[in-house]
Write an enzyme that holds these catalytic residues in place. Structure first.
Site, PDB file in Angstrom:
ATOM      1  N   LYS A   1       0.828  -1.207   0.000  1.00  0.00           N
ATOM      2  CA  LYS A   1       0.000   0.000   0.000  1.00  0.00           C
ATOM      3  C   LYS A   1       0.865   1.260   0.000  1.00  0.00           C
ATOM      4  O   LYS A   1       0.618   2.199  -0.771  1.00  0.00           O
ATOM      5  CB  LYS A   1      -0.947  -0.013   1.206  1.00  0.00           C
ATOM      6  CG  LYS A   1      -1.937  -1.162   1.193  1.00  0.00           C
ATOM      7  CD  LYS A   1      -2.940  -1.082   2.331  1.00  0.00           C
ATOM      8  CE  LYS A   1      -2.314  -1.344   3.676  1.00  0.00           C
ATOM      9  NZ  LYS A   1      -1.818  -2.738   3.810  1.00  0.00           N
ATOM     10  N   THR A   2       1.874   1.281   0.855  1.00  0.00           N
ATOM     11  CA  THR A   2       2.770   2.439   0.889  1.00  0.00           C
ATOM     12  C   THR A   2       3.552   2.557  -0.410  1.00  0.00           C
ATOM     13  O   THR A   2       3.745   3.666  -0.934  1.00  0.00           O
ATOM     14  CB  THR A   2       3.737   2.326   2.080  1.00  0.00           C
ATOM     15  OG1 THR A   2       2.994   2.234   3.298  1.00  0.00           O
ATOM     16  CG2 THR A   2       4.662   3.537   2.148  1.00  0.00           C
TER      17      THR A   2
ATOM     18  N   ASP B   1      -1.619   6.635   6.426  1.00  0.00           N
ATOM     19  CA  ASP B   1      -1.576   5.214   6.749  1.00  0.00           C
ATOM     20  C   ASP B   1      -2.476   4.936   7.952  1.00  0.00           C
ATOM     21  O   ASP B   1      -2.685   5.803   8.805  1.00  0.00           O
ATOM     22  CB  ASP B   1      -0.139   4.809   7.065  1.00  0.00           C
ATOM     23  CG  ASP B   1       0.063   3.305   7.013  1.00  0.00           C
ATOM     24  OD1 ASP B   1      -0.831   2.599   6.501  1.00  0.00           O
ATOM     25  OD2 ASP B   1       1.112   2.830   7.482  1.00  0.00           O
TER      26      ASP B   1
ATOM     27  N   THR C   1      -5.795  -1.435   7.158  1.00  0.00           N
ATOM     28  CA  THR C   1      -5.833  -2.888   7.342  1.00  0.00           C
ATOM     29  C   THR C   1      -7.175  -3.323   7.912  1.00  0.00           C
ATOM     30  O   THR C   1      -7.420  -4.515   8.055  1.00  0.00           O
ATOM     31  CB  THR C   1      -4.716  -3.334   8.305  1.00  0.00           C
ATOM     32  OG1 THR C   1      -4.858  -2.631   9.550  1.00  0.00           O
ATOM     33  CG2 THR C   1      -3.345  -3.033   7.710  1.00  0.00           C
TER      34      THR C   1
ATOM     35  N   ARG D   1       6.871  -8.226   1.825  1.00  0.00           N
ATOM     36  CA  ARG D   1       7.804  -7.706   2.817  1.00  0.00           C
ATOM     37  C   ARG D   1       8.380  -8.831   3.659  1.00  0.00           C
ATOM     38  O   ARG D   1       9.559  -8.820   4.009  1.00  0.00           O
ATOM     39  CB  ARG D   1       7.106  -6.665   3.693  1.00  0.00           C
ATOM     40  CG  ARG D   1       8.091  -5.766   4.453  1.00  0.00           C
ATOM     41  CD  ARG D   1       7.357  -4.709   5.231  1.00  0.00           C
ATOM     42  NE  ARG D   1       6.633  -3.806   4.354  1.00  0.00           N
ATOM     43  CZ  ARG D   1       5.679  -2.974   4.777  1.00  0.00           C
ATOM     44  NH1 ARG D   1       5.348  -2.948   6.044  1.00  0.00           N
ATOM     45  NH2 ARG D   1       5.066  -2.173   3.932  1.00  0.00           N
TER      46      ARG D   1
END
Length: 373
Positions: free
Chosen positions: A97-98, A142, A191, A250
């Site tokens: 997302k980032t 975020d 989230t 990640r």
């Protein structure tokens, strides 16, 4: 010694020289205490983690539907000379997302202003950011579901009319000061999409949900990351790491760095499946991608047989926060079919019991018996 070289991937390739052998001191040490998949760990590893991020939509691997929809929205906005609609990105942590927010700013040639929901404690915190925005800038928030209700009200006006009415002072001396902000695009990441209020969610013109990555996409990501890190990753090793990465790029990249560390200490430039498997054993990740807390959760549930356990009780039993269990660990266990959620609580399935070496209860879900109502 470490070197950086430009690559066709648009990043920097970091190469390392194997460290000299040091006898027993050459063995790799265990990682710092903490979960490989908890929110704090998933924040990344600084400069090196940033260097592995994709820099454009063409470099972004996976999430094909979302990427193509964003590509169309960007091209259309550029053609009209306008800012794209506000965008909401939803999905578990670590899915990109980032990275997508950074890519959108780069593709548009604008600045990205980043903050988080918990950081916007008061309306003045938001107003201070909004007044700094230039025309066409992107504001990335975020964990946007954690924006306080009072701040959220200010966002409504900013998103729709590009103006906010800021209240100065209180009581009889209160004054309402209208402020106009430049046209911008809000990119929100969450989230917990269900925690967003309906009016807030309706103000986003674009909504993209990111899903866990299939193994083949994670293999491609690992191959790219290996090139950037300057190591040679065998196909079998890439597949092994991808299959245990819980569908999260990640996590896969963190695993790759740990295999690279062990390879460097062992003076093995080529990272094999054997080396990768040993690394996974060292950090406590099994063939299902389960780590220690996953197994503790299943053990607690398995001891209770077919009787469901509530989230609060489960969190107390394993010593972890309820949100962390629900957001980070449960989704993977549910996807594997190792855990069932019922109205009365959680229960381990027969497959979940077998995964931790426990004989399943004959009444457990998936064991052929009848679960308790």
């Amino acid at each position: 010694m470490s070197q950086s070289r430009g690559t066709e991937d648009g990043g920097h390739r970091r190469e390392w020289t194997p460290a000299p052998a040091a006898g027993s001191a050459g063995e790799a040490t265990s990682p710092p205490e903490g979960h490989w998949t908890d929110p704090a760990t998933l924040l990344g590893e600084g400069e090196e983690d940033f260097g592995l991020r994709p820099r454009s939509l063409d470099e972004f691997v996976g999430q094909r539907r979302a990427v193509e929809n964003l590509r169309v929205a960007l091209q259309a906005a550029k053609g009209r000379g306008e800012s794209p609609d506000h965008l909401l990105l939803a999905g578990p942590p670590g899915l990109g997302k980032t990275s997508l927010a950074r890519i959108l700013a780069a593709e548009l040639g604008t600045h990205l202003h980043a903050t988080s929901g918990p950081a916007l404690e008061r309306p003045k915190d938001l107003v201070g950011i909004l007044t700094q925005l230039q025309r066409g800038d992107l504001l990335f928030i975020d964990e946007i579901h954690r924006v306080p209700a009072g701040v959220e009200e200010y966002l409504y006006g900013a998103m729709e009319d590009f103006r906010v009415e800021f209240t100065l002072n209180e009581g009889p001396h209160a004054r309402v000061i209208p402020l106009t902000v430049e046209r911008f695009t809000l990119v929100g990441a969450t989230t917990r999409e269900g925690l967003l209020s309906s009016p807030f969610r309706a103000r986003f013109g674009l909504l993209e949900r990111l899903d866990p990555y299939p193994t083949e996409d994670l293999v491609r990501i690992l191959e790219r990351s290996a090139r950037l890190l300057g190591v040679e990753l065998e196909p079998d090793a890439a597949t092994l790491l991808a299959s245990r990465a819980r569908g999260t790029p990640r996590v896969a990249n963190r695993f790759l760095r740990r295999v690279r560390d062990l390879g460097q200490v062992r003076q093995e430039r080529r990272l094999s499946a054997t080396l990768a498997d040993e690394t996974m054993t060292r950090i406590g990740v099994d063939a299902h991608g389960l780590e220690e807390l996953d197994r503790r959760i299943l053990h607690v549930l398995a001891r209770n047989g077919s009787t469901p356990i509530g989230l609060k009780t489960l969190a107390a039993a394993v010593g972890e926060a309820e949100d962390t269990i629900e957001d980070v660990f449960e989704p993977h266990l549910l996807r594997l079919g190792f855990l069932h959620r019922t109205a009365r609580g959680r229960v381990a399935t027969a497959d979940g019991c077998r995964a931790i070496g426990v004989e399943p209860d004959t009444q457990a879900p998936g064991s052929g018996g009848t679960a308790s109502p």
